[in-house]
Design an enzyme around this catalytic site. Structure first.
Site, short mmCIF file in Angstrom:
data_model
loop_
_atom_site.label_atom_id
_atom_site.label_comp_id
_atom_site.label_asym_id
_atom_site.label_seq_id
_atom_site.Cartn_x
_atom_site.Cartn_y
_atom_site.Cartn_z
N LYS A 1 -2.80 8.69 -0.09
CA LYS A 1 -2.13 8.20 1.14
C LYS A 1 -0.80 8.95 1.33
CE LYS A 1 -5.46 5.54 2.03
NZ LYS A 1 -5.92 4.18 1.92
C1 LIG Z 1 -6.93 3.18 1.88
C2 LIG Z 1 -7.15 2.14 2.89
C3 LIG Z 1 -7.19 0.77 2.55
C4 LIG Z 1 -7.27 0.25 1.15
O1 LIG Z 1 -6.33 0.68 0.27
P1 LIG Z 1 -6.58 0.57 -1.32
O2 LIG Z 1 -5.21 0.76 -1.87
O3 LIG Z 1 -7.53 1.67 -1.68
O4 LIG Z 1 -7.13 -0.78 -1.61
C5 LIG Z 1 -7.30 -0.15 3.57
N1 LIG Z 1 -7.39 0.22 4.85
C6 LIG Z 1 -7.38 1.52 5.22
C7 LIG Z 1 -7.47 1.86 6.66
C8 LIG Z 1 -7.28 2.52 4.26
O5 LIG Z 1 -7.28 3.79 4.63
#
Ligand SMILES: *Cc1c(COP(=O)(O)O)cnc(C)c1O
Length: 376
Positions: A192
């Site tokens: 991210k």
């Molecule tokens: C990555 C992501 C999540 C979940 O995040 P995690 O930390 O992997 O649980 C939720 N919503 C969106 C749109 C994402 O891209």
């Protein structure tokens, strides 16, 4: 030229290594691995950055969504609106909590929730809307908030992909993505835009009462030590991750600029190519380019992906199928054709390498392959 990757975590680490190592080593020496002082300090820094009153760190972005929904105490069976073109987590937590995910189609250009279709999907059972700021750009929040206020619905913003993006309102004022609804959530998954070295997440709100409930839920529903006022979960951000994130937060604006610069470079190559559209920019949002996602005519998309792979260029399909057509959600009774924009996007989209370490040389190489495919 360094090997091409969708995300270059190693390159970024090497560039920031002295700062990161020092912050993490300090945690190792302190042995305060759980709820060390860096956790609250990072939460405060993120609250300052986002200009939001309360930030509650938690274990990952999916937990953040689940805890946010739990905090609203919604009666089982009620309906929550989510985009059909999305990562699964947002819909998953609704279903897990015994609520009903109601899928809604997205806008073809920004690929975020379409307010007109949200309006049409609202019933007397609707209790919340969960917009997702997909690929780094805000959903049309003013229209969604107007709807939510008129119908007395909660809004939880899934901001896992757009931390640092700015929503621009009709008067030209700006607010950070994730701070306009009742609750916002994010993920610090390594890839991210603000990623840690494992799992992490956070929940933000301007509402003091909600913040108190969220804190309790994330900590076993505990009001004070060994006194449980509600059923909660165990969801914490490790001190090591918080220490790392505190360092990286100082670089977030630079990360965003690097991604925007890389996007502009890609744009300059792909602007005029027939059969291919560059990512659109909504007038009401900045774009922090979690992904650089092209839309290609469906007949050519898979061939382009294969061609790039042969040429040593990684690419990804986010997302290959809309959520309503997955087996896990078949019980909701949707069928092909229900959400034509989402269904078409799944056949058109292709994301190219996008990260903070992309070089012009790498981008020239990638662009040359893409252009050659379209010239053949
Ligand atoms: C990555 C992501 C999540 C979940 O995040 P995690 O930390 O992997 O649980 C939720 N919503 C969106 C749109 C994402 O891209």
């Amino acid at each position: 030229m360094n090997p091409l990757q969708m995300v270059d975590l190693k390159g970024q680490y090497q560039r920031l290594k002295p700062e990161i190592d020092a912050a993490m080593q300090a945690v190792v020496e302190s042995t305060a691995f759980i709820n060390g002082p860096q956790v609250q300090s990072f939460a405060n820094s993120l609250a300052d950055y986002l200009n939001v009153l309360h930030v509650v760190p938690c274990a990952n972005g999916t937990d953040a969504l689940q805890i946010a929904l739990m905090a609203l105490d919604l009666p089982a069976g009620e309906e929550v609106i989510v985009p059909a073109f999305n990562y699964v987590a947002t819909a998953e937590v609704i279903a897990l909590l015994g609520l009903k995910p109601v899928f809604v189609d997205v806008l073809p250009d920004s690929m975020c929730l379409d307010p007109a279709k949200v309006r049409a999907a609202i019933t007397d059972k609707t209790v919340a809307i969960m917009p997702v700021h997909l690929f780094g750009q805000c959903a049309p929040m003013e229209e969604l908030m107007d709807l939510a206020i008129a119908q007395e619905l909660y809004v939880i913003e899934d901001n896992a992909q757009a931390i640092g993006a700015q929503y621009i309102d009709a008067e030209g004022g700006t607010s950070f993505a994730g701070t306009l609804g009742h609750i916002g959530t994010t993920s610090f998954f390594p890839s991210k835009n603000l990623g840690c070295m494992g799992d992490g997440g956070a929940i933000f709100t301007q509402d003091e009462e909600l913040a108190a409930v969220i804190k309790q839920i994330a900590n076993h529903g505990q009001q004070k030590k060994y006194h449980y006022s509600r059923v909660g979960v165990n969801s914490r951000l490790d001190t090591l991750q918080a220490a790392l994130l505190e360092v990286k937060l100082q670089h977030l604006n630079d990360f965003i600029l690097r991604r925007q610069k890389a996007a502009a470079t890609y744009d300059s190559y792909f602007n005029e190519v027939e059969g291919l559209s560059i990512p659109s920019r909504a007038p009401y949002s900045s774009h922090v380019f979690h992904q650089y996602t092209l839309q290609v005519i469906p007949e050519k998309r898979d061939a382009l992906k294969d061609y790039l792979q042969q040429a040593g260029v990684p690419s990804m399909i986010y997302y290959p199928a809309p959520l309503h057509l997955h087996e896990a959600y078949a019980y909701l009774g949707y069928k092909e054709g229900d959400f034509p924009v989402s269904e078409l996007l799944c056949k058109c989209v292709i994301s190219l390498p996008m990260h903070t370490e992309l070089t012009e040389l790498q981008q020239a190489f990638i662009a040359e392959k893409v252009l050659r495919f379209f010239q053949q």
